[in-house]
Design a protein around this motif. Structure first.
Motif, mmCIF file in Angstrom:
data_model
loop_
_atom_site.group_PDB
_atom_site.id
_atom_site.type_symbol
_atom_site.label_atom_id
_atom_site.label_comp_id
_atom_site.label_asym_id
_atom_site.label_seq_id
_atom_site.Cartn_x
_atom_site.Cartn_y
_atom_site.Cartn_z
ATOM 1 N N UNK A 214 -13.768 11.763 -6.999
ATOM 2 C CA UNK A 214 -12.009 12.273 -7.046
ATOM 3 C C UNK A 214 -11.587 12.535 -5.621
ATOM 4 N N UNK A 215 -12.374 13.258 -4.970
ATOM 5 C CA UNK A 215 -12.027 13.819 -3.625
ATOM 6 C C UNK A 215 -11.853 12.572 -2.403
ATOM 7 N N UNK A 216 -12.362 11.470 -2.902
ATOM 8 C CA UNK A 216 -12.659 10.364 -1.810
ATOM 9 C C UNK A 216 -11.484 9.025 -2.116
ATOM 10 N N UNK A 217 -10.964 9.423 -3.420
ATOM 11 C CA UNK A 217 -10.379 8.206 -3.976
ATOM 12 C C UNK A 217 -8.832 8.016 -3.107
ATOM 13 N N UNK A 218 -8.245 9.115 -2.803
ATOM 14 C CA UNK A 218 -7.134 8.711 -1.925
ATOM 15 C C UNK A 218 -7.235 8.045 -0.695
ATOM 16 N N UNK A 219 -8.512 8.010 -0.077
ATOM 17 C CA UNK A 219 -8.682 7.179 1.031
ATOM 18 C C UNK A 219 -8.992 5.909 0.684
ATOM 19 N N UNK A 220 -9.558 5.435 -0.614
ATOM 20 C CA UNK A 220 -9.666 4.350 -1.071
ATOM 21 C C UNK A 220 -8.347 3.817 -1.121
ATOM 22 N N UNK A 221 -7.484 4.492 -1.797
ATOM 23 C CA UNK A 221 -6.097 3.859 -2.101
ATOM 24 C C UNK A 221 -5.324 3.654 -1.056
ATOM 25 N N UNK A 222 -5.497 4.276 0.043
ATOM 26 C CA UNK A 222 -4.730 4.035 1.403
ATOM 27 C C UNK A 222 -5.240 2.714 1.940
ATOM 28 N N UNK A 223 -6.547 2.682 1.913
ATOM 29 C CA UNK A 223 -6.887 1.338 2.589
ATOM 30 C C UNK A 223 -6.354 0.079 1.787
ATOM 31 N N UNK A 224 -6.251 0.258 0.459
ATOM 32 C CA UNK A 224 -5.814 -0.896 -0.232
ATOM 33 C C UNK A 224 -4.347 -0.999 -0.385
ATOM 34 N N UNK A 225 -3.793 0.113 -0.239
ATOM 35 C CA UNK A 225 -2.205 -0.177 -0.389
ATOM 36 C C UNK A 225 -1.874 -0.591 1.067
ATOM 37 N N UNK A 226 -2.732 -0.522 1.968
ATOM 38 C CA UNK A 226 -2.016 -0.828 3.528
ATOM 39 C C UNK A 226 -2.160 -2.571 3.598
ATOM 40 N N UNK A 227 -3.042 -3.080 2.614
ATOM 41 C CA UNK A 227 -3.071 -4.493 2.429
ATOM 42 C C UNK A 227 -1.864 -5.254 1.875
ATOM 43 N N UNK A 228 -1.444 -6.264 2.284
ATOM 44 C CA UNK A 228 -0.220 -7.056 1.601
ATOM 45 C C UNK A 228 -0.785 -8.052 0.617
ATOM 46 N N UNK A 229 -2.248 -8.230 1.005
ATOM 47 C CA UNK A 229 -2.830 -9.274 -0.231
ATOM 48 C C UNK A 229 -2.794 -9.145 -1.569
ATOM 49 N N UNK A 230 -2.710 -9.928 -2.545
ATOM 50 C CA UNK A 230 -2.563 -9.873 -3.777
ATOM 51 C C UNK A 230 -3.736 -9.289 -4.468
ATOM 52 N N UNK A 231 -4.755 -9.817 -3.919
ATOM 53 C CA UNK A 231 -6.327 -9.283 -4.380
ATOM 54 C C UNK A 231 -6.505 -7.929 -4.160
ATOM 55 N N UNK A 232 -5.872 -7.386 -2.920
ATOM 56 C CA UNK A 232 -6.175 -5.772 -2.960
ATOM 57 C C UNK A 232 -5.280 -4.961 -4.060
ATOM 58 N N UNK A 233 -3.913 -5.597 -4.177
ATOM 59 C CA UNK A 233 -3.118 -4.813 -5.146
ATOM 60 C C UNK A 233 -3.829 -4.897 -6.563
ATOM 61 N N UNK A 234 -4.292 -6.235 -7.101
ATOM 62 C CA UNK A 234 -4.913 -6.258 -8.389
ATOM 63 C C UNK A 234 -5.851 -5.261 -8.408
ATOM 64 N N UNK A 235 -6.947 -5.261 -7.317
ATOM 65 C CA UNK A 235 -8.084 -4.332 -7.352
ATOM 66 C C UNK A 235 -7.531 -2.830 -7.417
ATOM 67 N N UNK A 236 -6.653 -2.323 -6.618
ATOM 68 C CA UNK A 236 -5.961 -1.128 -6.728
ATOM 69 C C UNK A 236 -5.477 -0.842 -8.158
ATOM 70 N N UNK A 237 -4.829 -1.735 -8.738
ATOM 71 C CA UNK A 237 -4.186 -1.585 -10.115
ATOM 72 C C UNK A 237 -5.231 -1.185 -11.083
ATOM 73 N N UNK A 238 -6.477 -1.988 -11.100
ATOM 74 C CA UNK A 238 -7.494 -1.788 -12.019
ATOM 75 C C UNK A 238 -8.299 -0.709 -11.920
#
Length: 569
Positions: A214-238
């Motif tokens: 839980x404590x590390x999830x925001x850092x993962x979110x930040x990395x994926x949100x910074x990417x404009x790629x559809x694949x990153x958005x799909x992964x973050x959504x799941x």
């Protein structure tokens, strides 16, 4: 002229025969190889392992070396004779020393036998044969990671970086390594880079990153949100869906376009959200699908999710969009049930009654009874208990017993409510709460408790909280539960001061009750939300130490870790 023609024909025949003789061995050989491989596989699947060994050797003899060796590896592993494949490997490597399949099998077998030193020597030999090839590093590091040996894999990848100049060709292995080492932001960055060329990795990335604490999830979110790629958005959504933040998951993928396969992605998300009971996220996804490709079935599915998620107003809008495209029969069988549910959830029972009356001639007795039960609920939510009683004239049997039991509960008749709710038709939060009270008290009546439940049904949360507190004085054997219900209502209203006062009362007066641990946990959550980290830690530690047998302890430990990690950052 005839002679010329005859010679020409003869030349053509000679040419055709020559071509046939030259070409025929290839298809014949391919057929022989396929037949040999199929036979070996069938024997293996049938459990005739000794025969399968001979068959896979025959596959090697036909020229399918890699497939044959992989077959031998599997069969010997099933027989617990892994080392028996090594002589075959040694002889084949003499012929083709740089064969990647053979080298990979050699590494795997030596490591399965615990011969790590020999495996390292085999790896070094492979590197000498292919000094600029990333495959040896990928294979060896991948095997080490699969065995949980992250440090050893890290050494191999560092060697790869030094020898190859970078690990760009090993992004997957680097990502897996970082995840294994708990470097979650770095792992997310590596996976993000890997997906720029390999979109098929999306499910692999989700599997790897969902283990982030839980404590590390925001850092993962930040990395994926910074990417404009559809694949990153799909992964973050799941990931958000798996982490219990379905609405955030939907926001991550909502902006996908048709070029990003948005419809299919939304459909997968909506179905998983439905399965998890994340109804409003499912509603949003189905509604978006309906906007992209309008279809009555999709709109109605979105409406059903909206009702289940407690937002019937949006459901009625979705129902209206589908209604005009459906035939009368479909409207009666598909639309009407959803309309009744939505209207009664809103307390608009009169409208629901009018709809049922209009189609009553076409409805069977069982359907009419079910609608009468729902309409009774609609009147209750509107605060019209007497009209709810009247609507039950159209119900009978189990329906009457259960809805009548609820009306009895609202009247404060706990004995009748207890009898009627023994076997509910469905298990809802309301049912669980009511049954918890009825099982905790021996009293047969309580006007205050009945009034509290009625206020809750009407959506009057302020009155419900007050009534539950009053009922705690009226029913001392269920007082901790009733106080906890009052605190939950106040907390949901963001009335922190009254909620804290109730939790303090529970911990002081009813320290041994099951609700005491809940009070500590909810108090800690409130303090954390208000920025009082020290106070949150105190209550979480108190819960863990004072109530070690509570089912809430694992959750408290996770939240304590999250609070401490967040504070450390």
């Amino acid at each position: 002229m005839g002679r010329v023609s005859g010679e020409a024909i003869r030349c053509v025949l000679i040419l055709v025969v020559g071509v046939a003789l030259q070409a025929s061995p290839k298809p014949v050989l391919a057929q022989a190889q396929t037949a040999a491989a199929n036979r070996a596989f069938d024997l293996e699947q049938a459990g005739r392992l000794r025969d399968a060994i001979a068959a896979w050797r025959q596959v090697i003899a036909t020229g399918l070396t890699g497939q044959g060796v992989l077959g031998l590896e599997r069969v010997f592993a099933q027989l617990a004779q892994d080392d028996s494949v090594l002589p075959t490997l040694d002889s084949l490597l003499v012929q083709t020393p740089a064969d990647k399949i053979l080298r990979a099998v050699q590494l795997r077998v030596l490591r399965s036998l615990g011969r790590e030193r020999d495996a390292r020597a085999a790896f070094d030999e492979w590197l000498k044969l292919a000094p600029h090839d990333p495959v040896p590093y990928r294979e060896y590091a991948g095997q080490l990671l699969a065995d949980g040996r992250a440090a050893a894999a890290d050494t191999v990848l560092q060697q790869a970086s030094a020898s190859l100049g970078s690990t760009k060709a090993l992004t997957i292995e680097v990502a897996e390594l970082r995840a294994a080492l708990g470097l979650w932001a770095a792992a997310a960055a590596a996976w993000r880079d890997a997906m720029t060329t390999e979109e098929y990795l999306e499910q692999t990335v989700v599997y790897s990153l969902q283990a982030a604490p839980i404590a590390q999830r925001d850092s993962v979110r930040a990395v994926l949100r910074a990417s404009p790629a559809a694949s990153s958005k799909k992964v973050l959504g799941t990931l958000e869906l798996q982490w219990g933040a379905a609405r955030d998951g939907w926001r991550a993928i909502a902006a996908l376009t048709a070029a990003d396969s948005a419809f299919d992605t939304w459909n997968d998300f909506a179905q998983e959200a439905e399965r998890q009971g994340a109804w409003l996220a499912a509603r949003d996804a189905f509604a978006a699908m309906n906007r992209l490709r309008p279809a009555p079935s999709t709109a109605l599915r979105a409406a059903s999710a909206a009702i289940s998620g407690g937002e019937p107003v949006s459901a009625l809008e979705l129902i209206a969009s589908a209604r005009s495209q459906l035939q009368p029969t479909a409207i009666r069988t598909q639309v009407l049930p959803l309309q009744i549910r939505a209207l009664t959830q809103l307390g608009r029972a009169a409208e629901a009654e009018a709809l049922v009356a209009r189609d009553s001639a076409m409805l069977d007795a069982g359907t009419r009874r079910a609608y009468a039960r729902q309409i009774a609920w609609g009147w209750i939510r509107a605060g019209q208990v007497e009209k709810a009683r009247a609507s039950l004239a159209g119900a009978s049997g189990d329906d009457e017993d259960e809805v009548g039991a609820w009306i009895a509960l609202y009247d404060g008749d706990l004995a009748k409510a207890r009898a009627g709710l023994r076997h509910p038709t469905e298990t809802t939060a309301e049912i669980v709460t009511a049954m918890a009270l009825l099982s905790r008290t021996k009293a047969d009546s309580s006007r205050a408790a009945g009034a509290a439940f009625l206020a809750l049904a009407r959506g009057d949360s302020a009155q419900a909280a007050t009534r539950f507190e009053r009922a705690a004085d009226e029913l001392p054997d269920a007082a901790p539960l009733l106080l906890a219900l009052a605190a939950r209502v106040q907390s949901a209203r963001r009335q922190d001061a009254p909620a804290i006062a109730i939790w303090r009362r529970i911990l002081t007066q009813y320290a041994t009750a099951p609700e005491a641990a809940e009070s500590d946990l909810e108090w800690a959550r409130t303090l954390r939300r208000k920025g009082d980290v020290a106070g949150a830690v105190d209550h979480l530690e108190h819960l863990i130490l004072t109530y070690p047998q509570s089912a809430l302890v694992p959750q408290a430990r996770r939240e304590l870790e999250a609070v401490r990690m967040g504070n450390a950052q």
